[in-house]
Scaffold this active site. Structure first.
Site, PDB file in Angstrom:
ATOM      1  N   ARG A 140      -5.957  -8.893 -12.842  1.00 43.04           N
ATOM      2  CA  ARG A 140      -7.256  -8.831 -12.184  1.00 43.04           C
ATOM      3  C   ARG A 140      -7.318  -7.802 -11.064  1.00 43.04           C
ATOM      4  O   ARG A 140      -8.253  -7.025 -10.969  1.00 43.04           O
ATOM      5  CB  ARG A 140      -7.628 -10.183 -11.560  1.00 43.04           C
ATOM      6  CG  ARG A 140      -8.537 -11.002 -12.400  1.00 43.04           C
ATOM      7  CD  ARG A 140      -8.153 -12.432 -12.229  1.00 43.04           C
ATOM      8  NE  ARG A 140      -6.762 -12.592 -12.554  1.00 43.04           N
ATOM      9  CZ  ARG A 140      -6.329 -12.878 -13.767  1.00 43.04           C
ATOM     10  NH1 ARG A 140      -7.158 -13.064 -14.734  1.00 43.04           N
ATOM     11  NH2 ARG A 140      -5.041 -12.984 -14.016  1.00 43.04           N
ATOM     12  N   THR A 141      -6.320  -7.842 -10.192  1.00 52.06           N
ATOM     13  CA  THR A 141      -6.442  -6.989  -9.011  1.00 52.06           C
ATOM     14  C   THR A 141      -6.452  -5.524  -9.426  1.00 52.06           C
ATOM     15  O   THR A 141      -7.306  -4.740  -9.009  1.00 52.06           O
ATOM     16  CB  THR A 141      -5.309  -7.295  -8.016  1.00 52.06           C
ATOM     17  OG1 THR A 141      -5.318  -8.691  -7.761  1.00 52.06           O
ATOM     18  CG2 THR A 141      -5.503  -6.553  -6.711  1.00 52.06           C
ATOM     19  N   ARG A 186       0.284  -2.885  -4.323  1.00 52.09           N
ATOM     20  CA  ARG A 186       0.841  -4.242  -4.440  1.00 52.09           C
ATOM     21  C   ARG A 186       2.356  -4.107  -4.449  1.00 52.09           C
ATOM     22  O   ARG A 186       2.899  -3.232  -5.135  1.00 52.09           O
ATOM     23  CB  ARG A 186       0.363  -4.912  -5.718  1.00 52.09           C
ATOM     24  CG  ARG A 186       1.162  -6.168  -6.039  1.00 52.09           C
ATOM     25  CD  ARG A 186       0.549  -6.977  -7.128  1.00 52.09           C
ATOM     26  NE  ARG A 186      -0.696  -7.588  -6.692  1.00 52.09           N
ATOM     27  CZ  ARG A 186      -1.313  -8.555  -7.366  1.00 52.09           C
ATOM     28  NH1 ARG A 186      -0.810  -9.014  -8.482  1.00 52.09           N
ATOM     29  NH2 ARG A 186      -2.438  -9.064  -6.915  1.00 52.09           N
ATOM     30  N   LYS A 233      14.159   6.286  -8.519  1.00 53.19           N
ATOM     31  CA  LYS A 233      15.197   7.204  -8.028  1.00 53.19           C
ATOM     32  C   LYS A 233      15.556   6.894  -6.582  1.00 53.19           C
ATOM     33  O   LYS A 233      16.346   7.599  -5.969  1.00 53.19           O
ATOM     34  CB  LYS A 233      14.701   8.653  -8.121  1.00 53.19           C
ATOM     35  CG  LYS A 233      14.324   9.101  -9.514  1.00 53.19           C
ATOM     36  CD  LYS A 233      13.873  10.559  -9.469  1.00 53.19           C
ATOM     37  CE  LYS A 233      13.294  10.985 -10.795  1.00 53.19           C
ATOM     38  NZ  LYS A 233      12.539  12.238 -10.677  1.00 53.19           N
ATOM     39  N   HIS A 278      -3.068 -11.328   0.942  1.00 54.76           N
ATOM     40  CA  HIS A 278      -3.795 -10.714  -0.178  1.00 54.76           C
ATOM     41  C   HIS A 278      -5.259 -10.555   0.245  1.00 54.76           C
ATOM     42  O   HIS A 278      -6.147 -11.262  -0.233  1.00 54.76           O
ATOM     43  CB  HIS A 278      -3.661 -11.626  -1.402  1.00 54.76           C
ATOM     44  CG  HIS A 278      -4.053 -10.995  -2.710  1.00 54.76           C
ATOM     45  ND1 HIS A 278      -4.768  -9.811  -2.798  1.00 54.76           N
ATOM     46  CD2 HIS A 278      -3.835 -11.393  -3.986  1.00 54.76           C
ATOM     47  CE1 HIS A 278      -4.960  -9.529  -4.074  1.00 54.76           C
ATOM     48  NE2 HIS A 278      -4.402 -10.476  -4.816  1.00 54.76           N
TER      49      HIS A 278
HETATM   50  C1  NCD Z   1      -3.009 -13.860  -7.181  1.00 59.71           C
HETATM   51  C2  NCD Z   1      -1.872 -13.044  -6.589  1.00 59.71           C
HETATM   52  O1  NCD Z   1      -1.470 -12.042  -7.169  1.00 59.71           O
HETATM   53  O2  NCD Z   1      -1.416 -13.457  -5.535  1.00 59.71           O
HETATM   54  N1  NCD Z   1      -3.592 -13.224  -8.287  1.00 59.71           N
HETATM   55  C3  NCD Z   1      -4.613 -12.344  -8.067  1.00 59.71           C
HETATM   56  O3  NCD Z   1      -4.470 -11.359  -7.390  1.00 59.71           O
HETATM   57  N2  NCD Z   1      -5.812 -12.653  -8.586  1.00 59.71           N
HETATM   58  C4  NCD Z   1      -2.654 -15.251  -7.481  1.00 59.71           C
HETATM   59  C5  NCD Z   1      -1.461 -15.517  -8.354  1.00 59.71           C
HETATM   60  O4  NCD Z   1      -0.797 -14.603  -8.834  1.00 59.71           O
HETATM   61  O5  NCD Z   1      -1.209 -16.707  -8.577  1.00 59.71           O
END
Ligand code: NCD
Length: 307
Positions: free
Chosen positions: A54-55, A104, A83, A132
């Site tokens: 999703r992100t 991320r 590397k 997040h």
């Molecule tokens: C969440 C995350 O990555 O922290 N997912 C997301 O970004 N929608 C929640 C999860 O992974 O459980």
């Protein structure tokens, strides 16, 4: 002024700045065709050192729907990270090519380090079990759209409150709005970290309750935020297996809830919400995913200074 800023922690922006993002997100939702070319000529770099659906896709979709373009990796081993390149060098280099970066990373604080060495805005798309903030924008926008306000709610947060970074960020963000009460529902092993309870709740005199069963509290909730047990952050598999199906929200449990409760989940879901709930109008998690894209469109536009 949001132009040129980073978003690393949910408190980086004031409440007014967050509202500014939501106002734009709503305008985009109402007339997306007006914004099709807003980011023309701009490039977003998506640096994903950890899996994501999703992100990453919502950031990419957001940029593409604004007429911008996207570069990046979702598999760090395919870049010079393998590397041994440092985050500082990677972001300095990316800053030569792109206008904005989304990162991320499994290590807590990595996007912060990147932002300290970056010429372009850096957005934290999740750092380990820490924060997040763009999921929080998603969650707040969803609550606002469903309930009309971010105040006066009884909010149940259920599941892995220890490793669930979305919960940490959401509690932090919602603690700024008056008269919310938090009901933290988890097994003892997965309680919210002390820093969340002390700094976000106790320091601000916010009412909260810690319980181990969902059945005893469901009646009083306006919002139920379910989370997955974060398998990748466990040290041993036995603990994960023991805890993973601890909470499963099904029709039976939801029967005693308020008629207008909303059920949220950042997704991915594993087992914690039965599929039978999906068709219930109170199930908001797929709408939430959609709002996330609009929130990210507005965020990108604001940080690039084009809206
Ligand atoms: C969440 C995350 O990555 O922290 N997912 C997301 O970004 N929608 C929640 C999860 O992974 O459980």
């Amino acid at each position: 002024m949001l132009k040129g800023r980073h978003l690393i922690d949910p408190m980086d922006f004031t409440k007014d700045e967050i509202q500014e993002i939501f106002d734009l997100a709503k305008e985009i939702m109402e007339a997306p065709e007006k914004y099709h070319r807003l980011c023309e000529g701009k490039l977003l770099a998506a640096l994903f050192y950890e899996p994501s659906t999703r992100t990453r896709f919502s950031f990419e979709a957001a940029m593409l729907r604004l007429g911008g373009r996207v570069i990046g990796f979702s598999e760090p081993n395919s870049s010079s990270v393998s590397k041994g390149e440092s985050i500082a060098d990677t972001i300095r280099t990316i800053g030569c090519y792109a206008d904005i970066a989304v990162m991320r990373h499994p290590k807590e604080g990595a996007p912060r380090v990147a932002s300290m060495h970056s010429e372009i805005p850096v957005i934290n798309a999740g750092d380990g079990g820490h924060q997040h903030p763009t999921q929080t924008l998603t969650d707040l926008l969803t609550i606002l759209m469903a309930k009309g306000s971010l105040s006066n709610h009884r909010i149940g947060l259920c599941g892995d409150l220890k490793f669930g970074r979305t919960v940490h960020s959401l509690v932090k963000a919602l603690s700024r709005y008056p008269n919310n009460k938090f009901i933290l529902i988890s097994p003892k092993e997965l309680r919210a970290p002390d820093y969340v309870i002390k700094e976000s709740l106790e320091k601000n005199n916010i009412e909260y309750l810690e319980v181990e069963e969902i059945e005893n509290v469901i009646e009083e909730l306006d919002i139920l935020y379910m989370t997955r047990v974060q398998k990748e952050r466990f040290f041993n598999e036995e603990d994960y297996i023991r805890l993973k199906d601890r909470f499963i929200l099904d029709g039976n449990k939801l029967r005693n809830s308020k008629k207008d409760i909303i059920v949220l989940h950042p997704l991915p879901r594993v087992n914690e919400i039965a599929y039978e709930i999906d068709k219930d109008p109170r199930a908001y998690y797929f709408k939430q995913a959609k709002y996330g894209m609009y929130a990210r469109m507005a965020l990108i536009a604001k940080l690039l200074g084009v809206a």
